[in-house]
Scaffold this motif. Structure first.
Motif, PDB file in Angstrom:
ATOM      1  N   ARG A 100       0.836  -1.215   0.000  1.00 15.35           N
ATOM      2  CA  ARG A 100       0.000   0.000   0.000  1.00 15.35           C
ATOM      3  C   ARG A 100       0.862   1.253   0.000  1.00 15.35           C
ATOM      4  NH1 ARG A 100      -2.040   0.736   5.677  1.00 15.35           N
ATOM      5  NH2 ARG A 100       0.179   1.274   5.804  1.00 15.35           N
ATOM      6  N   ASP A 101       1.862   1.301   0.867  1.00 17.31           N
ATOM      7  CA  ASP A 101       2.705   2.497   0.979  1.00 17.31           C
ATOM      8  C   ASP A 101       3.497   2.727  -0.309  1.00 17.31           C
ATOM      9  OD1 ASP A 101       1.717   2.719   3.530  1.00 17.31           O
ATOM     10  OD2 ASP A 101       3.507   1.923   4.517  1.00 17.31           O
ATOM     11  N   GLN A 102       4.014   1.669  -0.893  1.00 14.06           N
ATOM     12  CA  GLN A 102       4.765   1.810  -2.146  1.00 14.06           C
ATOM     13  C   GLN A 102       3.869   2.326  -3.262  1.00 14.06           C
ATOM     14  OE1 GLN A 102       6.565  -2.006  -2.904  1.00 14.06           O
ATOM     15  NE2 GLN A 102       7.680  -2.003  -0.967  1.00 14.06           N
ATOM     16  N   LEU A 103       2.649   1.809  -3.348  1.00 18.18           N
ATOM     17  CA  LEU A 103       1.726   2.255  -4.403  1.00 18.18           C
ATOM     18  C   LEU A 103       1.254   3.679  -4.169  1.00 18.18           C
ATOM     19  CD1 LEU A 103      -0.246  -1.070  -4.691  1.00 18.18           C
ATOM     20  CD2 LEU A 103       1.080  -0.028  -6.539  1.00 18.18           C
ATOM     21  N   ALA A 104       1.078   4.064  -2.911  1.00 20.23           N
ATOM     22  CA  ALA A 104       0.667   5.434  -2.603  1.00 20.23           C
ATOM     23  C   ALA A 104       1.740   6.431  -3.040  1.00 20.23           C
ATOM     24  CB  ALA A 104       0.383   5.579  -1.112  1.00 20.23           C
ATOM     25  N   THR A 105       3.002   6.043  -2.913  1.00 25.70           N
ATOM     26  CA  THR A 105       4.098   6.896  -3.376  1.00 25.70           C
ATOM     27  C   THR A 105       4.196   6.904  -4.896  1.00 25.70           C
ATOM     28  OG1 THR A 105       5.330   6.437  -1.341  1.00 25.70           O
ATOM     29  CG2 THR A 105       6.583   7.281  -3.220  1.00 25.70           C
ATOM     30  N   LEU A 106       3.876   5.764  -5.501  1.00 23.50           N
ATOM     31  CA  LEU A 106       4.011   5.612  -6.944  1.00 23.50           C
ATOM     32  C   LEU A 106       2.899   6.309  -7.719  1.00 23.50           C
ATOM     33  CD1 LEU A 106       5.538   4.244  -9.272  1.00 23.50           C
ATOM     34  CD2 LEU A 106       4.153   2.196  -8.863  1.00 23.50           C
ATOM     35  N   LEU A 107       1.701   6.347  -7.165  1.00 25.17           N
ATOM     36  CA  LEU A 107       0.551   6.870  -7.903  1.00 25.17           C
ATOM     37  C   LEU A 107       0.764   8.283  -8.442  1.00 25.17           C
ATOM     38  CD1 LEU A 107      -2.316   6.631  -8.973  1.00 25.17           C
ATOM     39  CD2 LEU A 107      -3.149   7.240  -6.688  1.00 25.17           C
ATOM     40  N   PRO A 108       1.251   9.256  -7.646  1.00 22.98           N
ATOM     41  CA  PRO A 108       1.449  10.600  -8.216  1.00 22.98           C
ATOM     42  C   PRO A 108       2.421  10.615  -9.394  1.00 22.98           C
ATOM     43  CG  PRO A 108       1.574  10.652  -5.813  1.00 22.98           C
ATOM     44  CD  PRO A 108       1.581   9.212  -6.212  1.00 22.98           C
ATOM     45  N   LEU A 109       3.407   9.732  -9.380  1.00 15.39           N
ATOM     46  CA  LEU A 109       4.352   9.676 -10.498  1.00 15.39           C
ATOM     47  C   LEU A 109       3.664   9.167 -11.761  1.00 15.39           C
ATOM     48  CD1 LEU A 109       7.475   8.191  -8.646  1.00 15.39           C
ATOM     49  CD2 LEU A 109       7.007  10.584  -9.224  1.00 15.39           C
ATOM     50  N   TYR A 110       2.807   8.152 -11.621  1.00 13.77           N
ATOM     51  CA  TYR A 110       2.039   7.673 -12.767  1.00 13.77           C
ATOM     52  C   TYR A 110       1.112   8.765 -13.294  1.00 13.77           C
ATOM     53  CZ  TYR A 110       3.040   2.717 -13.547  1.00 13.77           C
ATOM     54  OH  TYR A 110       3.618   1.535 -13.919  1.00 13.77           O
ATOM     55  N   GLU A 111       0.446   9.458 -12.394  1.00 14.97           N
ATOM     56  CA  GLU A 111      -0.481  10.502 -12.829  1.00 14.97           C
ATOM     57  C   GLU A 111       0.253  11.615 -13.562  1.00 14.97           C
ATOM     58  OE1 GLU A 111      -4.017  10.177  -9.473  1.00 14.97           O
ATOM     59  OE2 GLU A 111      -2.229  11.373  -9.031  1.00 14.97           O
ATOM     60  N   HIS A 112       1.438  11.965 -13.077  1.00 14.58           N
ATOM     61  CA  HIS A 112       2.210  13.028 -13.719  1.00 14.58           C
ATOM     62  C   HIS A 112       2.765  12.579 -15.060  1.00 14.58           C
ATOM     63  CE1 HIS A 112       4.994  16.371 -14.210  1.00 14.58           C
ATOM     64  NE2 HIS A 112       5.969  15.488 -14.385  1.00 14.58           N
ATOM     65  N   THR A 113       3.254  11.341 -15.123  1.00 14.66           N
ATOM     66  CA  THR A 113       3.934  10.852 -16.320  1.00 14.66           C
ATOM     67  C   THR A 113       2.961  10.338 -17.367  1.00 14.66           C
ATOM     68  OG1 THR A 113       5.841  10.222 -14.960  1.00 14.66           O
ATOM     69  CG2 THR A 113       5.697   9.261 -17.162  1.00 14.66           C
ATOM     70  N   MET A 114       1.962   9.560 -16.948  1.00 13.25           N
ATOM     71  CA  MET A 114       1.045   8.893 -17.872  1.00 13.25           C
ATOM     72  C   MET A 114      -0.267   9.646 -18.065  1.00 13.25           C
ATOM     73  SD  MET A 114       2.710   6.085 -18.628  1.00 13.25           S
ATOM     74  CE  MET A 114       3.916   4.939 -17.964  1.00 13.25           C
ATOM     75  N   GLY A 115      -0.684  10.355 -17.031  1.00  9.67           N
ATOM     76  CA  GLY A 115      -2.003  10.983 -17.060  1.00  9.67           C
ATOM     77  C   GLY A 115      -2.965  10.215 -16.169  1.00  9.67           C
ATOM     78  N   ALA A 116      -3.922  10.931 -15.609  1.00  9.82           N
ATOM     79  CA  ALA A 116      -4.819  10.328 -14.630  1.00  9.82           C
ATOM     80  C   ALA A 116      -5.698   9.236 -15.216  1.00  9.82           C
ATOM     81  CB  ALA A 116      -5.693  11.409 -13.985  1.00  9.82           C
ATOM     82  N   GLN A 117      -6.016   9.307 -16.513  1.00 11.52           N
ATOM     83  CA  GLN A 117      -6.933   8.350 -17.130  1.00 11.52           C
ATOM     84  C   GLN A 117      -6.216   7.227 -17.871  1.00 11.52           C
ATOM     85  OE1 GLN A 117     -10.172   8.592 -16.417  1.00 11.52           O
ATOM     86  NE2 GLN A 117      -9.616  10.387 -15.209  1.00 11.52           N
ATOM     87  N   HIS A 118      -4.898   7.220 -17.824  1.00  8.89           N
ATOM     88  CA  HIS A 118      -4.160   6.160 -18.526  1.00  8.89           C
ATOM     89  C   HIS A 118      -4.448   4.810 -17.864  1.00  8.89           C
ATOM     90  CE1 HIS A 118      -0.703   3.716 -19.795  1.00  8.89           C
ATOM     91  NE2 HIS A 118      -0.662   4.501 -20.851  1.00  8.89           N
ATOM     92  N   PRO A 119      -4.571   3.725 -18.664  1.00  4.11           N
ATOM     93  CA  PRO A 119      -4.850   2.404 -18.064  1.00  4.11           C
ATOM     94  C   PRO A 119      -3.844   2.005 -16.997  1.00  4.11           C
ATOM     95  CG  PRO A 119      -5.149   2.315 -20.442  1.00  4.11           C
ATOM     96  CD  PRO A 119      -4.583   3.666 -20.138  1.00  4.11           C
TER      97      PRO A 119
END
Length: 284
Positions: free
Chosen positions: A99-118
């Protein structure tokens, strides 16, 4: 000539791959992108095929700093490695760390891929899952409730993936202590499930899933040759960036192809690719 069946190695093949590492290191170098990509595939094979989640976690943990030295921290392969590390950490029995690792990772995905990216949507789903497994069902419920519109927009409200998401929302709602809301959510699913159990003609189908997901053989026949090629590479454990390098495509093109593959095969992530493609055998 028919396309070859995707090959997901068993433990002996995994061990053969391990034995080849020194040769690969000597030829390409231990931190060459192709060396790292093969080791990432081996780590996934260790977890998915050999069933050793702890070993898969440890392999990704060792692989991550090497990827970070070679590539930018926001590079797709680095993000994918961090995602796999979190996933296998949870599967190995540490949901709080996942959970903690994914919580840290999510903002990076949103910034890099976009919030709606699969890929971002998948990280959000895994975050909700491991949040619940770590003992916070109310937070898991709230995260899935916020994620459901993205699933319904991407797949369609009546698609099996969206209905499965609604089921998990009801499950975590019940675990959070709101049995009445969970009952209402499951009751609201009944018409959709019944429509999946009977086709447009009203005749019963073999299973609820078959309404939105026809038999695997017919689903794979709907893939274009390029989509099938990319799906098989993804099923083997290659990241989108690695597939793009292998096929000389842009990463965005690979992303778009996989989004269409997921929709056609009725799955929500690359983890469902091996099973979905397993019936796509060459005729003999």
């Amino acid at each position: 000539m028919s396309d070859a069946q995707p090959h997901i190695p068993d433990a002996p093949h995994r061990d053969q791959g391990t034995a080849l590492w020194p040769i690969t290191d000597a030829i390409l170098g231990s931190e060459h992108p192709k060396t790292l990509a093969r080791q990432a595939r081996l780590a996934n094979w260790t977890g998915n095929t050999a069933g050793d989640a702890a070993a898969a976690r440890d392999q990704f943990a060792a692989l991550l700093p090497r990827y970070e030295r070679v590539l930018h921290p926001d590079h797709h392969d680095v993000l994918q490695t961090r995602y796999e590390l979190a996933r296998w950490t949870g599967e190995a029995g540490d949901p709080a760390a996942a959970r903690d690792q994914l919580a840290t990772l999510l903002p990076l995905y949103e910034h890099t891929m976009g919030a709606q990216h699969p890929g971002t949507v998948l990280v959000r789903y895994q975050l909700a899952h491991w949040t619940g497994e770590a003992g916070d069902p109310a937070a898991a419920r709230d995260q899935l409730a916020a994620l459901l519109p993205a699933y319904e927009q991407f797949f369609g409200a009546g698609h099996e993936a969206a209905l499965v998401m609604r089921y998990h929302l009801a499950r975590w709602t019940e675990k959070a202590g709101d049995t009445t809301a969970a009952r209402d959510q499951l009751t609201a699913l009944i018409p959709a499930i019944e429509s999946m159990s009977t086709g447009p003609s009203g005749r019963a189908r073999t299973s609820p899933a078959s309404a939105e997901r026809p038999p695997a053989a017919s689903r794979t026949q709907g893939l274009t040759p390029r989509e099938r090629e990319i799906a098989r590479l993804a099923a083997s454990g290659m990241s989108n960036r690695q597939i793009a390098q292998e096929l000389v495509l842009s990463a965005r093109t690979v992303d778009n192809h996989l989004a269409r593959v997921f929709s056609k095969l009725g799955i929500s992530s690359r983890e469902g690719l091996p099973a979905a493609l397993s019936s796509d055998r060459p005729e003999v």
